[in-house]
Design an enzyme around this catalytic site. Structure first.
Site, mmCIF file in Angstrom:
data_model
loop_
_atom_site.group_PDB
_atom_site.id
_atom_site.type_symbol
_atom_site.label_atom_id
_atom_site.label_comp_id
_atom_site.label_asym_id
_atom_site.label_seq_id
_atom_site.Cartn_x
_atom_site.Cartn_y
_atom_site.Cartn_z
ATOM 1 N N TYR A 155 16.420 -10.721 -15.186
ATOM 2 C CA TYR A 155 17.017 -10.178 -16.416
ATOM 3 C C TYR A 155 18.522 -10.439 -16.415
ATOM 4 O O TYR A 155 19.087 -10.927 -17.407
ATOM 5 C CB TYR A 155 16.724 -8.683 -16.492
ATOM 6 N N LYS A 159 20.668 -12.754 -19.023
ATOM 7 C CA LYS A 159 21.733 -12.200 -19.874
ATOM 8 C C LYS A 159 23.089 -12.817 -19.531
ATOM 9 O O LYS A 159 23.925 -13.017 -20.425
ATOM 10 C CB LYS A 159 21.763 -10.672 -19.751
ATOM 11 N N ILE A 188 20.575 2.395 -23.813
ATOM 12 C CA ILE A 188 20.413 2.851 -25.198
ATOM 13 C C ILE A 188 19.053 3.525 -25.331
ATOM 14 O O ILE A 188 18.033 2.994 -24.857
ATOM 15 C CB ILE A 188 20.489 1.663 -26.188
ATOM 16 N N THR A 190 16.222 3.944 -27.057
ATOM 17 C CA THR A 190 15.267 3.510 -28.078
ATOM 18 C C THR A 190 14.034 4.422 -27.994
ATOM 19 O O THR A 190 13.896 5.214 -27.062
ATOM 20 C CB THR A 190 14.833 2.057 -27.817
HETATM 21 N N1 LIG Z 1 17.481 -0.680 -24.910
HETATM 22 C C1 LIG Z 1 18.503 -0.906 -24.100
HETATM 23 O O1 LIG Z 1 18.990 0.001 -23.406
HETATM 24 C C2 LIG Z 1 19.111 -2.286 -24.022
HETATM 25 C C3 LIG Z 1 20.325 -2.434 -23.355
HETATM 26 C C4 LIG Z 1 20.914 -3.710 -23.292
HETATM 27 C C5 LIG Z 1 20.288 -4.786 -23.889
HETATM 28 N N2 LIG Z 1 19.083 -4.605 -24.520
HETATM 29 C C6 LIG Z 1 18.488 -5.788 -25.139
HETATM 30 O O2 LIG Z 1 18.250 -5.507 -26.511
HETATM 31 C C7 LIG Z 1 17.147 -6.278 -26.969
HETATM 32 C C8 LIG Z 1 16.147 -5.381 -27.645
HETATM 33 O O3 LIG Z 1 15.762 -4.386 -26.713
HETATM 34 P P1 LIG Z 1 15.005 -3.048 -27.149
HETATM 35 O O4 LIG Z 1 15.402 -2.015 -26.167
HETATM 36 O O5 LIG Z 1 15.181 -2.827 -28.605
HETATM 37 O O6 LIG Z 1 13.519 -3.486 -26.802
HETATM 38 P P2 LIG Z 1 12.123 -3.165 -27.544
HETATM 39 O O7 LIG Z 1 11.087 -3.573 -26.564
HETATM 40 O O8 LIG Z 1 12.132 -1.777 -28.099
HETATM 41 O O9 LIG Z 1 12.125 -4.181 -28.768
HETATM 42 C C9 LIG Z 1 12.084 -5.558 -28.537
HETATM 43 C C10 LIG Z 1 11.414 -6.257 -29.697
HETATM 44 O O10 LIG Z 1 11.417 -7.660 -29.389
HETATM 45 C C11 LIG Z 1 10.122 -8.171 -29.580
HETATM 46 N N3 LIG Z 1 9.895 -9.311 -28.689
HETATM 47 C C12 LIG Z 1 9.656 -9.293 -27.355
HETATM 48 N N4 LIG Z 1 9.449 -10.540 -26.909
HETATM 49 C C13 LIG Z 1 9.587 -11.358 -27.979
HETATM 50 C C14 LIG Z 1 9.468 -12.768 -28.162
HETATM 51 N N5 LIG Z 1 9.150 -13.581 -27.144
HETATM 52 N N6 LIG Z 1 9.675 -13.277 -29.390
HETATM 53 C C15 LIG Z 1 9.976 -12.466 -30.440
HETATM 54 N N7 LIG Z 1 10.054 -11.131 -30.331
HETATM 55 C C16 LIG Z 1 9.871 -10.583 -29.111
HETATM 56 C C17 LIG Z 1 9.182 -7.024 -29.284
HETATM 57 O O11 LIG Z 1 7.901 -7.226 -29.885
HETATM 58 C C18 LIG Z 1 9.944 -5.841 -29.864
HETATM 59 O O12 LIG Z 1 9.643 -5.641 -31.223
HETATM 60 C C19 LIG Z 1 16.611 -7.020 -25.738
HETATM 61 O O13 LIG Z 1 17.142 -8.336 -25.703
HETATM 62 C C20 LIG Z 1 17.160 -6.208 -24.579
HETATM 63 O O14 LIG Z 1 17.301 -6.981 -23.400
HETATM 64 C C21 LIG Z 1 18.490 -3.387 -24.606
#
Ligand SMILES: NC(=O)c1ccc[n+]([C@@H]2O[C@H](COP(=O)([O-])OP(=O)(O)OC[C@H]3O[C@@H](n4cnc5c(N)ncnc54)[C@H](O)[C@@H]3O)[C@@H](O)[C@H]2O)c1
Length: 254
Positions: A155, A159, A188, A190
């Site tokens: 991961y 990133k 975050i 979610t």
């Molecule tokens: N939630 C956090 O704390 C956090 C922190 C830093 C970064 N992020 C990043 O934010 C982004 C979203 O995270 P989130 O927490 O909302 O996750 P989540 O799992 O709630 O949502 C991710 C969405 O992406 C979709 N997805 C997954 N693989 C995919 C693919 N191959 N093609 C298209 N869509 C795809 C999923 O179906 C889902 O709807 C990610 O890149 C994650 O690494 C999240």
């Protein structure tokens, strides 16, 4: 409104941070193209935006598949006749493992979705923006794109790669009307993260100086800023959104 007349593509828009950004951008006047590997999620968010008085369409797309990514810009053009902005947000998080324990197939999947997928999306978006008056892109990095993330090396590598991709492409297109930035959120809360046990959530919150997790809306607000003309002199930036989850030196007191 800031995004009146604009069309924005949001990958991973069917849940979490992508959903929150899509909802905010639609409320500020954008027409939203939701792309997600889970088409039901994207359709649900599109319906919610329509019910909220906004405009959105949904398409199923696994961003790790270049043939599927190739359908995104034509879909936006067929739906709304233009594409101005993109939030490359879709990503996956692997289970925690020390590096020697990572299954190479899991490694490849994380790199394929997070890094390669973001690259495929950027190529399609940039090719369109170059011939249609420019645009703005925000890529989803993470604190793990700027700092070590023990037990999540794949991961962190994906990133860190997104940060390098963002900065390099930002320089390439800076004089050609395309701004490219990234956001790097910390923890975050979610809906998915809200399902974790309370003790785990408390330990995650304690990693930030503010002692709390962020909300998807707090990330969406910065994504909207970076996509808007209010950040017209900002490109190649990696905006940390983490309540002060920064590396620190502490004086050791006797
Ligand atoms: N939630 C956090 O704390 C956090 C922190 C830093 C970064 N992020 C990043 O934010 C982004 C979203 O995270 P989130 O927490 O909302 O996750 P989540 O799992 O709630 O949502 C991710 C969405 O992406 C979709 N997805 C997954 N693989 C995919 C693919 N191959 N093609 C298209 N869509 C795809 C999923 O179906 C889902 O709807 C990610 O890149 C994650 O690494 C999240």
């Amino acid at each position: 409104m800031a995004f009146d007349g604009k069309v924005v593509l949001v990958t991973g828009g069917g849940a979490g941070l992508g959903e929150a950004a899509a909802v905010l951008l639609a409320r500020r006047g954008a027409r939203v193209v939701l792309a997600d590997a889970n088409p039901d999620g994207a359709a649900r968010v599109a319906a919610a935006i329509l019910a909220d008085g906004g405009q959105a369409v949904a398409i199923g797309c696994d961003i790790s598949q270049p043939q599927q990514v190739a359908r995104l810009v034509p879909f936006a053009l067929a739906s709304y006749g233009r594409l101005d902005l993109a939030f490359n947000n879709a990503g996956v998080t692997p289970l925690p493992r020390d590096t020697d324990q990572i299954d190479p197939a899991d490694w490849r999947r994380v790199i394929d979705v997070n890094l390669n997928g973001t690259f495929y999306c950027m190529q399609a978006e940039i090719a369109h923006f170059l011939t249609h008056g420019g645009g703005a892109i925000v890529n989803m990095a993470s604190t793990a794109g700027l700092q070590a993330h023990a037990t999540r090396a794949a991961y962190a590598a994906s990133k860190h790669g997104i940060v390098g991709l963002t900065r390099s492409a930002a320089v390439e297109y800076a004089t050609r009307g395309i701004r490219i930035n990234a956001v790097a959120p910390g923890p975050i809360l979610t809906d998915k993260a809200a399902g974790l046990p309370a003790a785990v959530r408390a330990r995650i919150a304690a990693k930030t100086a503010m002692g709390r997790t962020g909300t998807p809306q707090e990330v969406a607000a910065i994504v909207a800023l970076l996509l808007s003309d209010d950040s017209s002199f900002v490109t190649g930036a990696v905006y940390e959104i983490n309540g002060g989850q920064i590396q620190q030196e502490r004086t050791v007191m006797e």
